[in-house]
Design an enzyme around this catalytic site. Structure first.
Site, PDB file in Angstrom:
ATOM      1  N   PHE A  85       0.835  -1.202   0.000  1.00  0.00           N
ATOM      2  CA  PHE A  85       0.000   0.000   0.000  1.00  0.00           C
ATOM      3  C   PHE A  85       0.873   1.257   0.000  1.00  0.00           C
ATOM      4  CE2 PHE A  85      -4.551   1.031   0.973  1.00  0.00           C
ATOM      5  CZ  PHE A  85      -4.438   2.416   0.903  1.00  0.00           C
ATOM      6  N   PHE A  86       1.939   1.253   0.809  1.00  0.00           N
ATOM      7  CA  PHE A  86       2.834   2.408   0.840  1.00  0.00           C
ATOM      8  C   PHE A  86       3.538   2.595  -0.506  1.00  0.00           C
ATOM      9  CE2 PHE A  86       2.731   1.923   5.568  1.00  0.00           C
ATOM     10  CZ  PHE A  86       2.389   3.229   5.880  1.00  0.00           C
ATOM     11  N   PHE A 188      -7.364   7.063   3.215  1.00  0.00           N
ATOM     12  CA  PHE A 188      -6.643   6.461   4.343  1.00  0.00           C
ATOM     13  C   PHE A 188      -7.081   5.016   4.568  1.00  0.00           C
ATOM     14  CE2 PHE A 188      -4.840   6.017   8.590  1.00  0.00           C
ATOM     15  CZ  PHE A 188      -3.681   6.771   8.474  1.00  0.00           C
ATOM     16  N   ARG A 328       9.970   7.662   6.481  1.00  0.00           N
ATOM     17  CA  ARG A 328       9.008   8.217   5.535  1.00  0.00           C
ATOM     18  C   ARG A 328       8.693   9.683   5.839  1.00  0.00           C
ATOM     19  NH1 ARG A 328       5.768   5.733   1.893  1.00  0.00           N
ATOM     20  NH2 ARG A 328       3.856   6.819   1.283  1.00  0.00           N
TER      21      ARG A 328
END
Length: 351
Positions: A85-86, A188, A328
């Protein structure tokens, strides 16, 4: 795993540090190792970037601090999906930054297809499509076809929300506060992470539980906290970058707040999520107690709901510390503040 990090005063939440103790799944060391290997195997990140950045990004810490009690294979599948997902989020961002609408539209359609038919996309030429197919096939193996269909429905909506964000960002459109809050619940992936609480608890929730106000409110508040705290942490960077997708930026653009006032309002909402959750948690636990009706089935359901509510609580601390430990978000340490050092700027198939 104990770490001491300095949290900037503007982002410090003493109630999280005091009342939401950190927990970590005992499988975490293996989880980190195996997700790193999976990223390499699926070619989701170049080998040099995996070697240099994968552990420091702490994606596995985030999941290992949330889904406590999950069977090891469930947690591994969730962690790999989360890492995917990231990477997808980074591709989406790079397609926006480099103005690649054709590449984005192609990817969007392929992800929809892989979600519905993962087995036929396991060897797709785009590693991102193949990676989704692999992780989704594993997630689909734990509960029923009904759960799988719900997860797919929720993730189809997330893909479409990413498409709306793509259009907003490439056109410079700042959504209204209400439109942003609605969209943020999708970008999200609020209901995806909530769905995954069920295989972690080894129990699929019937609709009467999932849709019960006590359960749903606790779930929503835990996710809203995470999304809005992310916005609070990234607000200065995103204002500087002339971004359009941040609660604070919507407040500035549509409500006339100064950046300082917007940050204070986002923080107020974040703190409100915490206090509201503490009340909602009590309601959800009372609801769980009431499910124990003297039958074996009722007792098992009650226990599973309590496990899930405990993990909703875990989301607060794991998200909070992730923002201060993951590379990140350490923008000041990047050589180029506009380009994360762990991303690949190429679109699939481009040289």
């Amino acid at each position: 795993m104990t770490r001491v990090v300095a949290v900037p005063p503007a982002l410090s939440l003493p109630v999280i540090e005091a009342a939401f103790p950190r927990r970590l799944h005992p499988y975490w060391p293996r989880l980190q190792e195996k997700t790193r290997s999976w990223l390499l195997e699926k070619r989701l990140m170049p080998a040099d970037k995996v070697e240099e950045h994968a552990d420091g990004l702490r994606y596995t810490d985030l999941m290992a601090g949330y889904y406590i009690g999950a069977p090891d294979d469930v947690l591994q599948a969730i962690a790999d999906y989360s890492a995917w997902f990231f990477v997808w989020d980074d591709r989406h961002d790079r397609d926006i930054v480099h103005r690649r609408p054709t590449a984005w539209r192609r990817l969007k359609l392929q992800l929809h297809a892989a979600l519905d038919s993962p087995r036929t996309h396991l060897y797709h030429v785009d590693p991102l499509v193949a990676g989704l197919a692999d992780s989704v096939m594993r997630l689909y193996s734990f509960l029923s076809e009904k759960w799988n269909a719900r997860f797919a429905r929720h993730f189809h909506a997330v893909i479409e929300a990413y498409d709306r964000e793509f259009r907003n960002r490439t056109s410079g459109t700042v959504p209204t506060v209400d439109a942003y809050l609605e969209l943020r619940r999708l970008t999200f992936a609020h209901w995806i992470w909530t769905d995954l609480l069920e295989p972690s608890a080894r129990h699929e929730m019937p609709d009467a539980v999932r849709k019960h106000p006590a359960y749903r409110r606790a779930a929503l508040l835990s996710q809203e906290f995470a999304a809005w705290y992310n916005d609070l942490c990234s607000l200065p960077k995103e204002i500087a970058g002339k971004e359009v997708h941040n609660l604070g930026i919507s407040l500035i653009h549509h409500r006339g707040l100064t950046p300082e006032e917007a940050a204070e309002e986002v923080r107020r909402r974040v703190e409100g999520c915490i206090s509201d959750f503490l009340a909602a948690e009590k309601d959800a636990l009372r609801f769980a107690d009431a499910l124990a009706d003297g039958t074996v089935q009722g007792s098992e359901l009650s226990t599973a709901v309590k496990r899930i509510v405990a993990n909703m609580r875990n989301w607060f601390s794991t998200v909070y510390w992730f923002h201060h430990e993951s590379g990140r978000y350490m923008v000041d340490s990047w050589d180029d503040r506009s380009t994360p050092p762990y991303v690949d700027n190429q679109a699939a198939g481009e040289k």
